[in-house]
Write an enzyme that holds these catalytic residues in place. Sequence first.
Site, PDB file in Angstrom:
ATOM      1  N   SER A 110       0.843  -1.192   0.000  1.00  0.00           N
ATOM      2  CA  SER A 110       0.000   0.000   0.000  1.00  0.00           C
ATOM      3  C   SER A 110       0.883   1.249   0.000  1.00  0.00           C
ATOM      4  CB  SER A 110      -0.962  -0.047   1.192  1.00  0.00           C
ATOM      5  OG  SER A 110      -2.001   0.878   1.031  1.00  0.00           O
ATOM      6  N   GLU A 145      -9.334  -4.971  -4.802  1.00  0.00           N
ATOM      7  CA  GLU A 145      -8.675  -4.034  -3.901  1.00  0.00           C
ATOM      8  C   GLU A 145      -9.649  -3.194  -3.068  1.00  0.00           C
ATOM      9  OE1 GLU A 145      -5.516  -3.569  -3.212  1.00  0.00           O
ATOM     10  OE2 GLU A 145      -4.277  -4.207  -4.902  1.00  0.00           O
ATOM     11  N   HIS A 177      -7.948  -5.419  -0.645  1.00  0.00           N
ATOM     12  CA  HIS A 177      -6.712  -4.725  -0.272  1.00  0.00           C
ATOM     13  C   HIS A 177      -6.249  -5.196   1.102  1.00  0.00           C
ATOM     14  CE1 HIS A 177      -3.857  -1.390  -0.478  1.00  0.00           C
ATOM     15  NE2 HIS A 177      -4.161  -1.093   0.774  1.00  0.00           N
TER      16      HIS A 177
END
Length: 509
Positions: free
Chosen positions: A196, A325, A424
């Site tokens: 990330s 995600e 995610h």
Amino acid sequence: MHEVTPSASTTAGRVTGASHRDVVRFLGVPYAGSTAGPRRLRPPVPPDPWNGERDCTRHGAICPQVILPEGLSVFPDLSGRGRPQSEDCLAVDVYTPAADGALRPTVVWLHGGAFVSGSAGCPLYDGSSFARDGVVFVGVNYRLHGLGYLYLDELFGLPGAGNCGLADQVAALIWVHDNIAAFGGDPDQVTVVGESAGAMSAATLLAVPAARGLFRRIVALSGAAHHNLLPESAERVARRVLERAAVPIGDHDALAAVPAATIAAVAQQVAFMDAEELLVGEHAGVRTVFAPVVDGGLVPRRAIDAVVAGSSDGVDAVIATCADEYRVFIWGLPEPLRSMVPPPDPTAYFRTTERDPATVVAAYQSNRPGAGQLDVAAAIAGDAVFGIPAVRLLEAKAGRGDRVWAHEMAWPTPVLDGSLGACHGLDLPFLFDDLGHPGFVGPEPPQAVADDLHGLCVRFASGGDPNGGRLPPWRVYDSASRSVMRLHETSGVVHDPRAAERIVWEGTW
């Protein structure tokens, strides 16, 4: 028999650690000095030397940040909850098989958290699984939000203020280069791994001249090289932070007097409440108001443009995404928070382009028969922030002749009735081979996926090739085959997945 306390020498002094299950840990080792007081919003400096041996058996302080109440997300707590917060936070956590001077491959871990939260010392980021497999693991704390990415270059005459957090990461890499051999690592076999915001940082480091030669490879999980702010956007963000903190522009005394906790709180407000207003045009896909700034100094140009021009030639990479995600940012939030967060607007990413948003929505809808409007919007947002930047970085690296591999986390978590998909952050427990998070990965997550993801990272860091283990043969990425390894209970290679959706982004930022 008396157990010998592990110790190592650094450029600032000796440190002692502790052994646990055949892994030696040195926690909270300073790689730079305090950033409090007159050092606030200044580039990092070397740590003050000490005499004798420094006890490094406990994690150090974390960068001041807002710790959200538990239960606001299915996500594991990645903040370092319960740890002291301080502007004297620039330290690394080292996990090694032994501090014996052997030259082992070394992973430098950059944590995520949207540049506003997180720390290297949260339980999930325990690097013991890497040390178990012969890799020295170094977790890095770096400055966050308004303490790390507040662009005051013009407003306060503070050059580099907008990239303090990135400068911290460079300082950590320099520390690794100068010290890691004493901890059993090889300074010439360093792989930067990030997820990330950490992946966005790793990809940005490809464009930072000061970081050149400090690492040989990167693994970027859910983050690529588009996530930089240009000065005009970064200055809009800084003005809003100063306004909320009641700091007049140019008033250094007022800026220095603001408690770090206040800066963290104000930055959190701006990040959550003002992003849609402050990030427009080409920055719509960045989605975070704090990120490395193209300041003409540490970051001379946008990272993706620098990579295209050859800034990272010779640095091999694994670039990864998750198949779903964005879903965790919608269905992973409990009520009433979920109803307070606006759904993603699929048109926002195309307002400054010639692309008709309706064409994009239609392409995604046709690939998802029966999907609702929110499902389609989530898929588009996921590609805008993560998927398409990953493709662009893959294409840029492959176009320069570098070896680069692509993989996608495809195993969907069963929690929340399967609404999150392969969302995610789902790859984190598998990367660290730590599946004890049933609230996120469910009660029986597949060990095979951890074997694949953790294993490919270890192999890549050790020899520059992720192939091996259970994985079928996996070719480097190129514009002809577009090979992507899909990680699932049975992993396999696919070619140009969701090509129609990729094509509708061509010609956009």
